[in-house]
Design an enzyme around this catalytic site. Structure first.
Site, PDB file in Angstrom:
ATOM      1  N   LYS A 134       6.004  19.938  -8.392  1.00 34.78           N
ATOM      2  CA  LYS A 134       6.910  20.807  -9.669  1.00 34.78           C
ATOM      3  C   LYS A 134       6.440  20.428 -10.972  1.00 34.78           C
ATOM      4  O   LYS A 134       5.883  19.746 -11.012  1.00 34.78           O
ATOM      5  CB  LYS A 134       8.596  20.007  -9.270  1.00 34.78           C
ATOM      6  CG  LYS A 134       8.594  18.634 -10.241  1.00 34.78           C
ATOM      7  CD  LYS A 134      10.020  18.282 -10.504  1.00 34.78           C
ATOM      8  CE  LYS A 134       9.484  16.728 -10.443  1.00 34.78           C
ATOM      9  NZ  LYS A 134      11.646  16.277 -11.381  1.00 34.78           N
TER      10      LYS A 134
ATOM     11  N   TYR B 237       3.237  19.684 -43.399  1.00 37.04           N
ATOM     12  CA  TYR B 237       4.417  20.050 -44.394  1.00 37.04           C
ATOM     13  C   TYR B 237       5.363  18.225 -44.883  1.00 37.04           C
ATOM     14  O   TYR B 237       5.180  17.595 -43.816  1.00 37.04           O
ATOM     15  CB  TYR B 237       5.674  20.357 -43.388  1.00 37.04           C
ATOM     16  CG  TYR B 237       4.599  21.814 -42.794  1.00 37.04           C
ATOM     17  CD1 TYR B 237       4.479  22.849 -44.014  1.00 37.04           C
ATOM     18  CD2 TYR B 237       4.830  21.963 -41.660  1.00 37.04           C
ATOM     19  CE1 TYR B 237       4.499  23.995 -43.494  1.00 37.04           C
ATOM     20  CE2 TYR B 237       3.382  23.875 -41.122  1.00 37.04           C
ATOM     21  CZ  TYR B 237       4.155  24.541 -42.478  1.00 37.04           C
ATOM     22  OH  TYR B 237       3.736  25.564 -41.528  1.00 37.04           O
TER      23      TYR B 237
ATOM     24  N   MET C 128       2.709  23.564 -35.633  1.00 35.00           N
ATOM     25  CA  MET C 128       3.183  24.443 -34.660  1.00 35.00           C
ATOM     26  C   MET C 128       1.665  24.218 -33.886  1.00 35.00           C
ATOM     27  O   MET C 128       2.134  24.257 -32.799  1.00 35.00           O
ATOM     28  CB  MET C 128       3.767  25.778 -34.720  1.00 35.00           C
ATOM     29  CG  MET C 128       3.711  26.334 -33.545  1.00 35.00           C
ATOM     30  SD  MET C 128       4.051  28.005 -33.649  1.00 35.00           S
ATOM     31  CE  MET C 128       6.076  27.808 -34.360  1.00 35.00           C
TER      32      MET C 128
END
Length: 409
Positions: free
Chosen positions: A36, A269, A322
């Site tokens: 899966k 950041y 990101m």
């Protein structure tokens, strides 16, 4: 490397060897390789084929669409079970594609029956019973009515009840009292189904953890998931080596920017990491958009997720972004853009492992490998793992198996 500055390398030879090892741990049962979620991020079709070559006779998917993808890709040499769906799922297509279906609710049996009638063929079903996970599955009060309805449908030739199964809540804590309680509840459910006259083909309860640590729960079929990919489901007991497993996934990238910065420079950041001395920073062009967990960010007091650069074990410096992470390469570092960075791999060359990242992020290795993003290309290689018996499992000696009323096939 390729057009994208990172890649996942999947060792299909390791997958085959892992399945052989799992089969050796469960010699009285068949093996269902659970594939899966795109084979836990490793690639659905290539892994499914490798698992079958390693000795699996069943494949397990959660979603019906995953099972259909296997069939459409030409994976026809094995039974495939799909067990998780909502009303309106493509069950007719599944029946036509010779996919076994789990039935975990009364409405599901009705929809499978309708699909079988529309397809003009008998649907094979496995009754999913909830023995204590309180997730998908029939609670004890539902089983008698569903069983009676299933027997009537069998008499019509609409369905064939071939299996009963359940899932353990704490198999990753061998010896936990819930394992015994669920084993007893499962045995009672199997007994009720068999007393109703159903001739079961398979009874299955064991996930990867129970496959490796609870031989009395193997029944007719075991359903290992994470262990197929070479990761231990019980890392607090023993690592992959103890069970004859080899991690199949390596996640690597190339350094992008490499530059000197002065002492006191804040990194990423929030400036949660400030370099304590003149140093060299490297940018690794993968981030949480590629599955790198943000919870593995580094701070001034605690290094983040581990990386291997130039044979050195380093940590993420500052917050995971990101698309990128930063690593403090150290004063005078000679690393250059394009140099290889290993986020995790088998650990055989000192590189971090998926379990190391799980520890850094406060999660489990399952999530680390499964979450690697789709824009990271997968590359497949073949190692040469000889067939052979798995080593004795540490957990077999450490935890007595759970007796199952009525015996085990």
């Amino acid at each position: 490397m390729n057009d994208f500055p990172a890649r996942v390398v999947v060792d299909l030879g390791a997958v085959r060897g892992n399945v052989r090892s799992l089969a050796a741990h469960a010699p009285t049962a068949q093996v269902m390789a659970v594939v899966k979620a795109d084979a836990y991020g490793h690639g659905l079709v290539p892994v499914a084929l490798a698992a079958l070559e390693g000795g699996a006779t069943w494949l397990g998917t959660a979603q019906v669409t995953e099972a259909l993808h296997l069939r459409r890709a030409g994976v026809t040499g094995a039974r495939v079970l799909a067990w998780l769906y909502a009303p309106g799922a493509p069950l007719r297509e599944a029946v036509e594609a010779d996919v076994d279906l789990g039935v975990a609710a009364p409405w599901a049996l009705d929809e499978v029956a309708a699909a079988a009638r529309a397809a003009g063929r008998t649907a094979r079903v496995h009754l999913k019973v909830d023995t204590g996970l309180s997730r998908n599955g029939l609670v004890p009060g539902q089983l008698p009515d569903v069983l009676a309805a299933a027997r009537a449908l069998e008499a019509e030739g609409v369905v064939d009840v071939v299996g009963v199964f359940s899932h353990l809540a704490l198999a990753d804590e061998p010896g936990h009292p819930t394992v015994r309680a669920q084993a007893d509840a499962f045995a009672q459910a199997v007994g009720a189904v068999e007393r109703a006259g159903v001739r079961l083909e398979v009874r299955h309860l064991a996930n990867a953890a129970a496959t490796l640590t609870e031989p009395a729960l193997h029944w007719d079929l075991v359903r290992p998931g994470i262990a197929v990919y070479g990761l231990s489901p019980v890392p607090q007991v023993a690592g992959p080596d103890a069970y004859g497993l080899v991690p199949a996934m390596t996640f690597e990238a190339e350094l992008a920017t490499v530059k000197p910065v002065p002492a006191g420079a804040g990194v990423s950041y929030g400036h949660r990491y400030v370099v304590p001395r003149d140093t060299v920073l490297g940018v690794v062009p993968v981030g949480y958009g590629d599955g790198v967990p943000r919870h593995a960010s580094g701070t001034q007091d605690r290094p983040g997720g581990p990386l291997q650069v130039g044979g050195r074990r380093l940590g993420v410096a500052g917050r995971v972004c990101m698309d990128q992470v930063v690593v403090d390469l150290g004063p005078g570092a000679r690393d250059a853009a394009g140099d290889r960075v290993v986020l995790f791999g088998p650990g055989t060359d000192g590189e971090p492992t998926a379990q190391d990242w799980a520890d850094a992020a406060g999660t489990i290795s399952y999530e680390i490998v499964t979450r690697v993003g789709g824009r990271v290309p997968r590359t497949y290689v073949e190692s040469d793992r000889p067939a052979g018996d798995a080593p004795d499992a540490v957990a077999h000696a450490a935890h007595p198996s759970v007796p199952v009323p009525g015996g085990v096939a």
